[in-house]
Design an enzyme around this catalytic site. Structure first.
Site, PDB file in Angstrom:
ATOM      1  N   GLY A 226       5.985  57.858   3.927  1.00  0.00           N
ATOM      2  CA  GLY A 226       6.379  56.259   4.543  1.00  0.00           C
ATOM      3  C   GLY A 226       6.195  55.554   3.397  1.00  0.00           C
ATOM      4  N   PRO A 261       5.058  62.195   0.611  1.00  0.00           N
ATOM      5  CG  PRO A 261       5.284  61.735  -1.581  1.00  0.00           C
ATOM      6  CD  PRO A 261       4.358  62.511  -0.494  1.00  0.00           C
ATOM      7  N   GLY A 262       8.647  61.297   0.956  1.00  0.00           N
ATOM      8  CA  GLY A 262      10.156  61.706   1.070  1.00  0.00           C
ATOM      9  C   GLY A 262      10.869  60.616   0.238  1.00  0.00           C
ATOM     10  NE  ARG A 263      12.228  55.621   3.447  1.00  0.00           N
ATOM     11  CZ  ARG A 263      13.349  55.809   4.492  1.00  0.00           C
ATOM     12  NH1 ARG A 263      14.473  55.317   3.999  1.00  0.00           N
ATOM     13  NH2 ARG A 263      13.108  56.110   5.444  1.00  0.00           N
ATOM     14  NE  ARG A 299      18.372  55.763   5.125  1.00  0.00           N
ATOM     15  CZ  ARG A 299      18.263  54.765   4.804  1.00  0.00           C
ATOM     16  NH1 ARG A 299      19.118  54.060   3.746  1.00  0.00           N
ATOM     17  NH2 ARG A 299      17.075  53.795   5.096  1.00  0.00           N
ATOM     18  CE1 TYR A 303      17.200  55.851  11.374  1.00  0.00           C
ATOM     19  CE2 TYR A 303      17.857  56.191   9.328  1.00  0.00           C
ATOM     20  CZ  TYR A 303      17.515  56.888  10.429  1.00  0.00           C
ATOM     21  OH  TYR A 303      16.866  58.079  10.446  1.00  0.00           O
ATOM     22  CB  CYS A 328      38.312  58.677  14.446  1.00  0.00           C
ATOM     23  SG  CYS A 328      39.554  59.659  13.435  1.00  0.00           S
ATOM     24  CD  GLU A 329      32.558  57.951  16.361  1.00  0.00           C
ATOM     25  OE1 GLU A 329      32.283  56.892  17.127  1.00  0.00           O
ATOM     26  OE2 GLU A 329      32.854  59.090  16.817  1.00  0.00           O
ATOM     27  CE1 TYR A 357      14.347  61.505   5.724  1.00  0.00           C
ATOM     28  CE2 TYR A 357      13.898  59.576   4.287  1.00  0.00           C
ATOM     29  CZ  TYR A 357      13.299  60.707   5.191  1.00  0.00           C
ATOM     30  OH  TYR A 357      11.971  61.147   5.097  1.00  0.00           O
TER      31      TYR A 357
HETATM   32  C1  LIG Z   1       9.726  61.798   7.586  1.00  0.00           C
HETATM   33  C2  LIG Z   1       8.444  62.454   7.464  1.00  0.00           C
HETATM   34  C3  LIG Z   1       7.797  62.113   5.928  1.00  0.00           C
HETATM   35  C4  LIG Z   1       8.241  61.499   4.951  1.00  0.00           C
HETATM   36  O1  LIG Z   1       8.774  60.081   5.217  1.00  0.00           O
HETATM   37  P1  LIG Z   1       9.132  59.016   3.885  1.00  0.00           P
HETATM   38  O2  LIG Z   1       9.502  57.679   4.556  1.00  0.00           O
HETATM   39  O3  LIG Z   1      10.423  59.675   3.610  1.00  0.00           O
HETATM   40  O4  LIG Z   1       8.117  59.303   2.855  1.00  0.00           O
HETATM   41  C5  LIG Z   1       6.289  62.310   5.734  1.00  0.00           C
HETATM   42  N1  LIG Z   1       5.604  62.995   6.875  1.00  0.00           N
HETATM   43  C6  LIG Z   1       6.333  63.322   8.071  1.00  0.00           C
HETATM   44  C7  LIG Z   1       5.308  63.964   9.218  1.00  0.00           C
HETATM   45  C8  LIG Z   1       7.408  62.876   8.372  1.00  0.00           C
HETATM   46  O5  LIG Z   1       8.158  63.111   9.594  1.00  0.00           O
END
Ligand SMILES: *Cc1c(COP(=O)(O)O)cnc(C)c1O
Length: 403
Positions: A226, A261-263, A299, A303, A328-329, A357
């Site tokens: 997150g 971390p992803g994002r 995205r 969102y 077509c949206e 994402y």
């Molecule tokens: C989506 C998710 C993440 C990654 O979230 P980011 O905002 O991309 O860092 C980490 N842990 C869990 C359990 C998630 O669902």
């Protein structure tokens, strides 16, 4: 680095995702260094960008993986992440997914309900193994972000409340087939404020202390993902601030710190390139119609997410335009009132911060083929996913076609 994006767009075609692997490495290293002096593991959230080469790049650096389906677990393993660095999370897991995760012997299965714990116990019993588990705790924190991406409140479907978590740990401790070694929370995405993380960490650390007091030895303390990134002009959390908050709240606890971390790892490593098909004026409104669409990058539609958009190597007086795709949206847009110079057929547009994402949420809506993906590393470019074809799309249907 001076990259000729126009040449890359010619070479690989558009729409196209390009990821800067050196940037990803830099992000990983920065975060890892911020954990220096503590036992830690960075479990990259595969759902942000699950291209095998992206995962493999992080695997080589030493990353683990946070997976939310058995498919993601398989990707992580195939990309070379060690099984003891893989976590399987998610609010619902099928029996076959649980069984496979146990057979692969991954680090942790993260439980999100009591019912799920009973399923995991039953399947572990059938296999004659002991399942290493963690419980996802919902600390009831408002992460002060977009409601769709906040997950730490009681009204959210994710995790269990503290009292329930405690009951689950006590049950698991007694079970022959469960080994409760981890604890987990994840309060939301795109967090730009430390306070909710600090608060959640404190609540969960207290729970760990009370569990340790009754001989339930939690070894892995997982703070979720997150960490927010800059899409526009946000002021967000630095790696150092993040880890210092975690260290302060977990003081005295003998645990390995995990984060997911992803994002943070990939969002700003990626950009989406799309070509102008034509311009269109409706009364006073200017539209730039491009060859990419919401099926490629959803995205903005999903969102109302902001992505910075620019014309590549194009001069001229800028006026506002909506950048829209051919789907077509009415919701098919990348940006509204974007300041852009006059554009012609085949001019190149870049949508920034599209590494997380983006492709992973792509679909085939309108029978549009998914884009190609390219990696840039040490000044070299290489294809990491071929552009889809019409053949790819009908492959699973064709044999059933009755004429
Ligand atoms: C989506 C998710 C993440 C990654 O979230 P980011 O905002 O991309 O860092 C980490 N842990 C869990 C359990 C998630 O669902």
């Amino acid at each position: 680095m001076n990259i000729d994006y126009k040449a890359l767009a010619e070479k690989y075609g558009t729409p196209l995702y390009i990821y800067d692997f050196d940037y990803i490495e830099n992000r990983y290293t920065t975060l890892k260094e911020a954990f220096a002096g503590k036992k830690s593991l960075i479990n990259y959230a595969v759902k942000a960008n699950s291209n095998l080469s992206v995962i493999a790049h992080l695997a080589k650096l030493g990353a683990g993986a946070d997976c939310v389906s058995i498919g993601e677990v398989k990707r992580a393993l195939e990309a070379g992440i060690s099984k003891y660095k893989i976590i399987f999370s998610g609010v619902g897991k099928r029996d076959d997914e649980i069984r496979m995760a146990l057979e692969y012997d991954i680090l942790l299965i993260n439980l999100e309900s009591e019912a799920e714990m009973k399923r995991v116990e039953q399947i572990a019993k059938e296999l004659g193994v002991e399942a290493r588990i963690s419980v996802r705790v919902n600390p009831n924190i408002d992460p002060q972000t977009h409601p769709y991406i906040s997950t730490g409140l009681h009204e959210s479907k994710f995790g269990v409340e503290i009292a329930m978590a405690k009951r689950m740990y006590i049950y698991a401790k007694k079970s022959e087939f469960l080994n409760p070694v981890g604890i987990h929370f994840h309060i939301g995405s795109q967090l730009t404020n430390l306070e909710p993380i600090r608060e959640a960490c404190g609540i969960v650390a207290d729970l760990v202390r009370s569990l340790k007091a009754i001989k339930i030895d939690i070894k892995f303390f997982d703070v979720g993902g997150g960490i927010g990134v800059v899409y526009d002009d946000e002021v967000t959390i630095t790696a150092k601030e993040y880890t210092e908050a975690i260290f302060a709240m977990t003081k005295g606890l003998d645990v390995t710190l995990l984060c997911e971390p992803g994002r943070y790892m990939v969002a700003n490593a990626g950009a989406f390139f799309t070509k102008v098909l034509y311009e269109k004026l409706n009364e006073e409104k200017r539209f730039v119609i491009v060859d990419g669409a919401m099926n490629d990058l959803i995205r903005p539609s999903l969102y109302s997410a902001y992505h910075k958009i620019e014309a590549v190597e194009k001069e001229g007086e800028k006026t506002p335009a909506d950048v829209v795709g051919p789907v077509c949206e009415s919701g098919d847009f990348f940006g509204k009132d974007v300041q852009l110079p006059p554009l012609e057929h085949n001019d190149l547009i870049v949508v920034h911060s599209a590494g997380a994402y983006g492709f992973t949420m792509a679909s085939n809506y309108n029978t549009r083929a998914k884009s190609a993906e390219v990696a840039l590393e040490g000044g070299e470019d290489r294809l990491i996913r071929k552009r889809e074809t019409y053949e790819d799309q009908v492959r699973l249907e064709r044999e059933y076609l009755v004429k």
